[in-house]
Scaffold this motif. Structure first.
Motif, PDB file in Angstrom:
ATOM      1  N   GLU A  16      27.425  47.976  34.134  1.00 41.00           N
ATOM      2  CA  GLU A  16      28.053  46.815  33.499  1.00 41.00           C
ATOM      3  C   GLU A  16      27.676  46.725  32.021  1.00 41.00           C
ATOM      4  OE1 GLU A  16      27.238  42.117  33.992  1.00 41.00           O
ATOM      5  OE2 GLU A  16      27.760  43.190  35.835  1.00 41.00           O
ATOM      6  N   GLU A  23      21.142  48.018  39.005  1.00 38.61           N
ATOM      7  CA  GLU A  23      22.491  47.706  39.490  1.00 38.61           C
ATOM      8  C   GLU A  23      23.392  47.114  38.410  1.00 38.61           C
ATOM      9  OE1 GLU A  23      19.729  44.508  41.423  1.00 38.61           O
ATOM     10  OE2 GLU A  23      19.649  46.646  40.931  1.00 38.61           O
ATOM     11  N   GLN A  24      22.805  46.695  37.277  1.00 39.26           N
ATOM     12  CA  GLN A  24      23.619  46.168  36.179  1.00 39.26           C
ATOM     13  C   GLN A  24      23.779  47.170  35.038  1.00 39.26           C
ATOM     14  OE1 GLN A  24      21.727  42.176  35.443  1.00 39.26           O
ATOM     15  NE2 GLN A  24      23.769  41.473  35.981  1.00 39.26           N
ATOM     16  N   ARG A  72      28.271  35.279  40.669  1.00 37.98           N
ATOM     17  CA  ARG A  72      27.041  34.860  39.964  1.00 37.98           C
ATOM     18  C   ARG A  72      27.220  33.451  39.387  1.00 37.98           C
ATOM     19  NH1 ARG A  72      27.129  39.935  35.948  1.00 37.98           N
ATOM     20  NH2 ARG A  72      27.734  40.878  37.903  1.00 37.98           N
ATOM     21  N   THR A 117      25.553  38.836  32.506  1.00 43.19           N
ATOM     22  CA  THR A 117      24.615  39.940  32.654  1.00 43.19           C
ATOM     23  C   THR A 117      23.206  39.406  32.425  1.00 43.19           C
ATOM     24  OG1 THR A 117      26.276  41.453  31.764  1.00 43.19           O
ATOM     25  CG2 THR A 117      24.009  42.258  31.861  1.00 43.19           C
ATOM     26  N   VAL A 155      17.582  45.568  32.000  1.00 45.01           N
ATOM     27  CA  VAL A 155      18.268  44.982  33.146  1.00 45.01           C
ATOM     28  C   VAL A 155      17.883  45.784  34.376  1.00 45.01           C
ATOM     29  CG1 VAL A 155      20.235  44.119  31.816  1.00 45.01           C
ATOM     30  CG2 VAL A 155      20.335  46.408  32.823  1.00 45.01           C
TER      31      VAL A 155
END
Length: 363
Positions: free
Chosen positions: A307, A303-304, A107, A280, A300
């Motif tokens: 995290e 998929e995050q 990222r 993030t 979010v």
């Protein structure tokens, strides 16, 4: 001019040949062309699947090394197709193009673009093909820009070389008032301003990545959204809209991960610092303070979720989560319109549709 072709535009050998023909038409007209390509459709997902078969938690550096292969395949095949048609092209990776990023793997953010090699090839009359989604750090490590990174690559290159415009091609012929794959009566939008387009893409429209829209707005790069397959329509992105409330379109996310936490101000600051350091991508953060505790909420993409939970669990912070859906109504002036809010609430009430939160952005 900079053009960008998405994965479905270069999904097969025949489509790559079609794209090559479209590029050559522009080249013959005397347009200097830098072309950014994504990986062939589903290639990135397939490479990720291979990585997960090897390791449940692959190293991010090695993921970047693996995933950048997809765009390199596309750029080389497209360059070959142009040469085979009797025209001169050269393909560059992100690092060969001078795209310098920070050193955060998977990222990364673009720091600068040293485009001298691209400019030199353009001056020699060549079509330059660039692998999107990737760059190189000051430590000479290959990096990726995250999903949608090829759009960002294209706009950033347009800024760096002083291009007249940036054309982004996908399998959809521009922007619609709703997803045309779901709504038969979706209306095509021929023009839109940067701010409204950013909102639509931020909240779920897949036609272009919001990072690319924000970059284009910042440097006033004209964008065209079009299809490389269906060429009748396109959407022009302009800098300003007419004054007055003007509904444009609806976008949505089927699932988002909603997080809320309460803590003292120092702990909230720590949470936000941890989330920022890990890159993030928290969205719509909302913070209030009742005099005793600060209350933070944000969302979010799914998929995050793991995290975010890991960061909050490691800090032993108290928090609550929900998986909910999101629908966004975008248009110039809607955030300041009581009429728009009244209409939205009436639609929800008439349809007996439950909702957890209604808010506006400041755009």
């Amino acid at each position: 001019m900079v053009q960008k072709y998405g994965g479905k535009s270069v999904a097969t050998i025949d489509r790559i040949r079609d794209v090559a023909g479209q590029i050559i038409e522009n080249h013959i007209e005397g347009v200097g062309l830098v072309v950014v390509v994504s990986a062939m459709a589903d290639t990135t997902d397939e490479l990720l699947r291979y990585a997960k078969l090897i390791s449940s938690n692959p190293r991010e550096r090695e993921l970047d090394m693996l995933l950048t292969a997809g765009e390199r395949i596309s750029m080389a095949l497209l360059s070959m197709a142009i040469w085979d048609s009797g025209h001169s092209a050269i393909s560059f990776t992100g690092s060969q193009s001078g795209i310098i990023t920070d050193d955060v793997h998977t990222r990364a953010r673009i720091i600068e673009i040293r485009a001298s090699r691209i400019i030199s090839e353009l001056q020699h009359g060549r079509i330059v093909i660039v692998a999107g989604f990737q760059g190189v750090s000051a430590k000479r490590e290959i990096t990726t820009l995250g999903r949608g990174g090829s759009d960002t690559t294209a706009v950033a290159l347009a800024c760096a070389i002083g291009a007249d415009r940036c054309e982004i091609f996908s399998d959809v012929d521009g922007l619609y008032s709703a997803d045309p794959k779901r709504c038969d009566d979706a209306v095509h939008i021929p023009e839109i301003d940067y701010e409204t387009l950013f909102d639509l893409t931020f909240f779920g429209a897949k036609v272009v990545h919001p990072r690319a829209v924000e970059l284009a707005r910042k440097y006033n790069i004209p964008i065209t959204l079009a299809s490389s397959i269906h060429k009748e329509k396109r959407t022009m992105v302009k800098s300003k809209a007419m004054e007055g409330t003007n509904f444009v379109a609806i976008s949505s996310q089927e699932e988002i991960f909603w997080v809320s936490t309460s803590a003292d101000r120092k702990e909230i600051e720590e949470i936000l610092n941890h989330l920022d350091k890990s890159r993030t991508n928290i969205r719509s953060p909302y913070l209030t303070d009742d005099g005793n505790l600060a209350h933070l909420s944000f969302w979010v993409l799914p998929e995050q979720a793991d995290e975010v939970k890991k960061i909050l669990d490691e800090g032993k912070y108290d928090y609550e989560t929900q998986m909910v859906s999101l629908v966004a109504v975008s248009g110039y002036g809607i955030a300041e319109s009581s009429e728009a809010m009244t209409t939205i609430i009436k639609i929800l009430n008439d349809g007996k549709i439950p909702f957890a939160h209604i808010g506006t952005t400041n755009r």
